[in-house]
Motif scaffolding. Structure first.
Motif, PDB file in Angstrom:
ATOM      1  N   VAL A  38      36.125  45.168  -3.803  1.00  0.00           N
ATOM      2  CA  VAL A  38      36.438  46.306  -2.939  1.00  0.00           C
ATOM      3  C   VAL A  38      35.138  46.971  -2.521  1.00  0.00           C
ATOM      4  O   VAL A  38      34.367  47.429  -3.367  1.00  0.00           O
ATOM      5  CB  VAL A  38      37.340  47.318  -3.657  1.00  0.00           C
ATOM      6  N   GLU A  39      34.932  47.022  -1.224  1.00  0.00           N
ATOM      7  CA  GLU A  39      33.718  47.615  -0.691  1.00  0.00           C
ATOM      8  C   GLU A  39      33.953  49.060  -0.304  1.00  0.00           C
ATOM      9  O   GLU A  39      35.065  49.452   0.068  1.00  0.00           O
ATOM     10  CB  GLU A  39      33.262  46.818   0.522  1.00  0.00           C
ATOM     11  N   SER A  40      32.893  49.824  -0.360  1.00  0.00           N
ATOM     12  CA  SER A  40      32.955  51.210   0.085  1.00  0.00           C
ATOM     13  C   SER A  40      31.606  51.585   0.673  1.00  0.00           C
ATOM     14  O   SER A  40      30.588  50.922   0.429  1.00  0.00           O
ATOM     15  CB  SER A  40      33.330  52.149  -1.060  1.00  0.00           C
ATOM     16  N   GLY A  41      31.602  52.681   1.405  1.00  0.00           N
ATOM     17  CA  GLY A  41      30.377  53.113   2.065  1.00  0.00           C
ATOM     18  C   GLY A  41      30.358  52.627   3.493  1.00  0.00           C
ATOM     19  O   GLY A  41      31.386  52.346   4.090  1.00  0.00           O
ATOM     20  N   GLY A  42      29.165  52.472   4.019  1.00  0.00           N
ATOM     21  CA  GLY A  42      29.026  52.111   5.415  1.00  0.00           C
ATOM     22  C   GLY A  42      29.166  53.332   6.297  1.00  0.00           C
ATOM     23  O   GLY A  42      29.105  54.465   5.836  1.00  0.00           O
ATOM     24  N   GLY A  43      29.329  53.107   7.582  1.00  0.00           N
ATOM     25  CA  GLY A  43      29.459  54.202   8.525  1.00  0.00           C
ATOM     26  C   GLY A  43      28.510  54.018   9.687  1.00  0.00           C
ATOM     27  O   GLY A  43      28.092  52.895   9.992  1.00  0.00           O
ATOM     28  N   SER A  44      28.170  55.136  10.301  1.00  0.00           N
ATOM     29  CA  SER A  44      27.333  55.092  11.491  1.00  0.00           C
ATOM     30  C   SER A  44      26.202  56.091  11.369  1.00  0.00           C
ATOM     31  O   SER A  44      26.431  57.243  10.961  1.00  0.00           O
ATOM     32  CB  SER A  44      28.182  55.412  12.723  1.00  0.00           C
ATOM     33  N   VAL A  45      24.985  55.661  11.709  1.00  0.00           N
ATOM     34  CA  VAL A  45      23.823  56.541  11.701  1.00  0.00           C
ATOM     35  C   VAL A  45      22.981  56.245  12.919  1.00  0.00           C
ATOM     36  O   VAL A  45      23.088  55.175  13.526  1.00  0.00           O
ATOM     37  CB  VAL A  45      22.954  56.360  10.432  1.00  0.00           C
ATOM     38  N   GLN A  46      22.115  57.173  13.244  1.00  0.00           N
ATOM     39  CA  GLN A  46      21.177  56.943  14.326  1.00  0.00           C
ATOM     40  C   GLN A  46      20.088  55.990  13.867  1.00  0.00           C
ATOM     41  O   GLN A  46      19.856  55.843  12.666  1.00  0.00           O
ATOM     42  CB  GLN A  46      20.587  58.270  14.777  1.00  0.00           C
TER      43      GLN A  46
END
Length: 124
Positions: free
Chosen positions: A4-12
């Motif tokens: 099960v993965e978690s984290g990630g997202g979007s950044v500049q």
């Protein structure tokens, strides 16, 4: 076996993100682990791989920017990503492999179990 993965997202561009992958259903320390990514229209790419005893191999494209680590007591591997760029964007997958003759690998064929993937985006 479940990852099960978690984290990630979007950044500049230039930003940082962390992703983690927690496993259940087996003795985690018996496996080597890897991180892969797939960008739209591109083939899956090995990013980092960590052996049972913590030795790490990185893809040239992420050396010096990404850090792969593991905590066997928590059955978890981590990928810290610094200085993210648009080319780093994609779905990131963790994987584990149990073949004894392999210590770590950036080849997806070395792995038996995969996480569901988490999106990482490094763009403005």
């Amino acid at each position: 076996v479940q990852l099960v993965e978690s984290g990630g997202g979007s950044v500049q561009p230039g930003g940082s993100l962390n992703v983690s992958c927690t496993a259940s259903g087996y003795t985690y320390s018996s496996y080597f682990a890897g991180w892969f990514r797939r960008a739209p229209g591109k083939e899956r790419e090995g990013v980092a791989s960590i052996s049972r005893d913590g030795r790490i191999r990185y893809a040239e494209s992420v050396k010096g920017r990404f850090i792969n680590s593991r905590d066997n007591a928590k059955n978890t591997v981590y990928l810290r990503m610094d200085s993210l760029q648009p080319d780093d964007s994609g779905v990131y997958y963790c994987a584990i492999g149990g073949r004894r003759e392999i210590s770590r690998s950036l080849n997806a064929n070395a792995y038996e179990y995969w996480g569901q993937g988490t999106q990482v985006t490094g763009s403005s």
